[in-house]
Write an enzyme that holds these catalytic residues in place. Structure first.
Site, PDB file in Angstrom:
ATOM      1  N   VAL A  98       0.926  -1.188   0.146  1.00 53.47           N
ATOM      2  CA  VAL A  98      -0.063  -0.053   0.128  1.00 53.47           C
ATOM      3  C   VAL A  98       0.397   1.317   0.386  1.00 53.47           C
ATOM      4  O   VAL A  98       1.527   2.019   1.092  1.00 53.47           O
ATOM      5  CB  VAL A  98      -1.248   0.206   1.133  1.00 53.47           C
ATOM      6  CG1 VAL A  98      -2.007   1.253   0.922  1.00 53.47           C
ATOM      7  CG2 VAL A  98      -2.217  -1.383   1.029  1.00 53.47           C
ATOM      8  N   CYS A  99       1.120   2.179  -1.116  1.00 53.69           N
ATOM      9  CA  CYS A  99       1.237   3.733  -1.130  1.00 53.69           C
ATOM     10  C   CYS A  99       2.960   3.215  -0.550  1.00 53.69           C
ATOM     11  O   CYS A  99       3.050   2.422  -2.033  1.00 53.69           O
ATOM     12  CB  CYS A  99       0.690   4.555   0.009  1.00 53.69           C
ATOM     13  SG  CYS A  99       1.305   5.486  -0.296  1.00 53.69           S
ATOM     14  N   GLN A 100       3.481   3.709  -0.545  1.00 46.34           N
ATOM     15  CA  GLN A 100       4.876   3.689  -0.285  1.00 46.34           C
ATOM     16  C   GLN A 100       4.986   2.075  -0.059  1.00 46.34           C
ATOM     17  O   GLN A 100       6.107   1.611  -0.772  1.00 46.34           O
ATOM     18  CB  GLN A 100       5.689   4.363   1.223  1.00 46.34           C
ATOM     19  CG  GLN A 100       7.313   4.336   0.510  1.00 46.34           C
ATOM     20  CD  GLN A 100       8.003   5.561   2.335  1.00 46.34           C
ATOM     21  OE1 GLN A 100       7.020   5.168   3.348  1.00 46.34           O
ATOM     22  NE2 GLN A 100       9.118   4.931   2.348  1.00 46.34           N
TER      23      GLN A 100
ATOM     24  N   MET B 202      -1.254  -1.039  -4.374  1.00 50.76           N
ATOM     25  CA  MET B 202      -2.373  -0.020  -3.935  1.00 50.76           C
ATOM     26  C   MET B 202      -1.871   1.159  -4.203  1.00 50.76           C
ATOM     27  O   MET B 202      -0.843   1.744  -3.175  1.00 50.76           O
ATOM     28  CB  MET B 202      -3.232  -0.792  -3.361  1.00 50.76           C
ATOM     29  CG  MET B 202      -4.323  -0.230  -3.243  1.00 50.76           C
ATOM     30  SD  MET B 202      -5.362  -0.608  -1.653  1.00 50.76           S
ATOM     31  CE  MET B 202      -6.055   0.255  -0.900  1.00 50.76           C
TER      32      MET B 202
END
Lengths: 350, 235
Positions: free
Chosen positions: A142-144, A166
């Site tokens: 997720v993200c980073q 994501m």
């Protein structure tokens, strides 16, 4: 009544409503996140591995290991019972694990991204596989954390069965990436030399600065709509707490992430080195599901969709969400759509 | 002159913004609201001597320090210039956003109440800000602001100034490391080839163990391998 007086009365009523909602949220105070039942599977230097759910038969369900970003807390994925991506994944028959990053202590300032990827994530992957007596798992970054997961999947392709990213930045220098442009000329060596571990408050300020009108003012006015609705006020308070709760960043890892990725865009140039190995995204051969938000102001959609050009798999899919970077975790629309799609995609490949 | 509700809306919203700013700055009993973007946020890091700016009493001490120390004075000057450069943008965007909201209110009659006027103003402000934020000038100035803040903190004794390494020294070190790696590799190959002959020697009777078959050499081989990994230059 004169027009001026009528306007004055309207303003007065507006101010009273606002005051009313502000006083209500004061009474609510800090709202703790409503954490789904979980156990700690593994505790390492700088991280914990959590396993969610209480179903004794969860070994038979597909395992998903969530790798969240270093720059925020993962409990936004489990904010409250009705806004919990983790709870929705459990409901859809997933065996959910989460890497929880612990705040770096002062001596962890030299901790590198290699340590995060090839030691911490790898230990978690091995622990999940050991617990379930498997050799591969489904990785959800997720993200980073998605970027870290991409690196992991490229370096350890045999350990990843399916990869889901994501709101994950891949091309860090697309034209609409405001954050990237802002940090392009920051002297990271001096920044890390000054702070050691980079204070989370600095990053938080930078993130809020990306939408100063909306994030600095509008959401408080919108509180008017939540007056006399304790449940929604609590949600608001929890979100505020999450937004403000940014952990400090290990100095070296921060320097590597911002310098190599935001400043030099090394990942898509095959120049990103982790543990003395170049991360080559074309080595990712497992199925990939790339989820991104169309109105993401932190990781623009263009930064995520670039992934299609670099992974080496034949089974690549995308899922779009009509909302922003935070909404994709907690909004009602996201709760209905995202976890169900992830579970369906994984089950079809299990 | 006809009454314009937008005037009253704007006056009220100015005051409201001030109130929200104070609410954020005051660390009231409110939940941990995220801070409004502002220069003081950059000064709130732990052990940040620059946070003295937030106290009028301590400002005098700070002033004396600046006068006595050219490095501190220069760092403070750089910081204020960087901040003011950004502030020019913020004032411009703020001014234009009010104009846009008022125009919409008057000409298009879109703002029929204060909430609508407020929403129009927010939308106008965000749109103007987005345009400005992606310009090279603004991005460069944000970078300079951050760099100046860091220099300011360093000048006041926070953290350590990183040691600047001359690129020529780095290149020389790299060449040396590469030569050492090549040497270690050749030594490793030599050891491996000697070890290959070890079983044959082991079968010969009454032959004194040669240096190549001595356990010390096995250790040497292992050490070489470790050294090789460590000495490999990072790209």
């Amino acid at each position: 009544m004169t027009s001026a007086r009528k306007t004055a009365e309207e303003i007065k009523a507006f101010a009273e409503k606002l005051s009313h909602s502000l006083s209500q949220i004061r009474q609510i105070g800090e709202s703790a996140p409503s954490t789904s039942p979980h156990e700690i599977v593994l505790t390492g230097d700088g991280f914990r591995l959590l396993r969610y759910g209480t179903n004794p038969a969860h070994d038979k369900k597909p395992a998903v290991l969530i790798v969240y970003a270093l720059v925020n807390r993962p409990w936004v994925l489990d904010l409250e019972p009705k806004r919990s991506m983790i709870a929705r994944l459990l409901e859809r028959g997933m065996d959910v694990f989460l890497v929880e990053w612990l705040d770096p202590k002062a001596q962890a300032r030299t901790r590198s991204l290699s340590t995060y990827i090839t030691i911490m994530i790898d230990q978690c992957v091995d622990a999940v596989n050991t617990a379930r007596r498997t050799s591969r798992l489904n990785l959800l970054g997720v993200c980073q954390g998605g970027t870290l997961s991409l690196c992991y999947a490229a370096l350890y392709p045999k350990k990843v069965k399916n990869l889901i990213t994501m709101v994950t930045p891949v091309d860090f220098q697309t034209e609409d990436n405001v954050l990237s442009q802002w940090v392009r000329e920051v002297d990271l060596d001096r920044l890390v030399g000054c702070y050691g571990n980079v204070p989370g408050s600095l990053l938080n300020t930078l993130f809020v600065s990306l939408q100063p009108f909306r994030l600095g003012s509008k959401k408080y006015i919108d509180l008017i709509d939540l007056a006399d609705n304790p449940a929604r006020l609590k949600t608001f308070a929890r979100m505020e707490r999450w937004i403000a709760d940014s952990p400090d960043q290990a100095g070296t890892a921060f320097n590597e992430f911002v310098g190599n990725l935001y400043q030099r865009n090394a990942l898509i140039k095959d120049k990103f080195v982790v543990d003395n190995q170049i991360v080559n995204l074309s080595k990712i051969r497992c199925p990939v599901l790339n989820i991104y938000a169309l109105a993401d102001h932190i990781v623009p959609a263009s930064a995520s969709t670039a992934l299609a050009n670099y992974v080496g798999c034949d089974d690549y899919s995308e899922l779009t969400f009509d909302g922003g970077h935070i909404g994709i975790y907690v909004s009602r629309q996201a709760q209905q759509k995202i976890p169900a799609s992830i579970a369906q995609w994984i089950l079809a490949r299990s | 002159m006809p009454h314009d509700p937008a005037d009253q809306y704007q006056d009220f919203l100015f005051e409201l913004r001030k109130y929200l700013q104070q609410m954020n700055d005051a660390e009231t009993e409110m939940p941990a609201f995220s801070q409004l973007p502002g220069w003081r946020e950059w000064l709130k890091a732990d052990n940040d001597p620059a946070s003295d700016f937030t106290s009028i009493e301590k400002l005098k001490t700070l002033k004396a320090q600046l006068l006595d120390d050219p490095a501190k004075s220069e760092a403070a000057s750089r910081y204020w210039h960087a901040f003011q450069a950004l502030q020019v943008h913020w004032i411009d965007i703020s001014s234009k956003s009010w104009d846009t909201a008022r125009m919409q209110s008057i000409e298009a009659s879109s703002a029929t109440n204060i909430r609508q006027f407020y929403d129009d103003w927010i939308e106008a402000g965000e749109a103007l800000f987005r345009e400005r934020a992606v310009t090279k000038q603004y991005a460069r100035q944000v970078g300079e602001w951050i760099n100046a803040q860091v220099d300011f903190n360093l000048a006041f004794g926070m953290g350590e100034v990183p040691v600047c390494v001359d690129p020529r020294d780095l290149k020389a070190a790299l060449t040396e490391a590469e030569a050492r790696e090549a040497q270690l590799r050749s030594e490793l190959e030599a050891l491996k080839s000697r070890q290959k002959t070890k079983p044959a020697r082991a079968t010969s009777k009454k032959k004194a163990p040669s240096k190549a078959s001595h356990p010390t050499n096995t250790n040497a081989s292992s050490k070489s391998g470790t050294t090789l990994k460590k000495s490999r230059p990072k790209p």
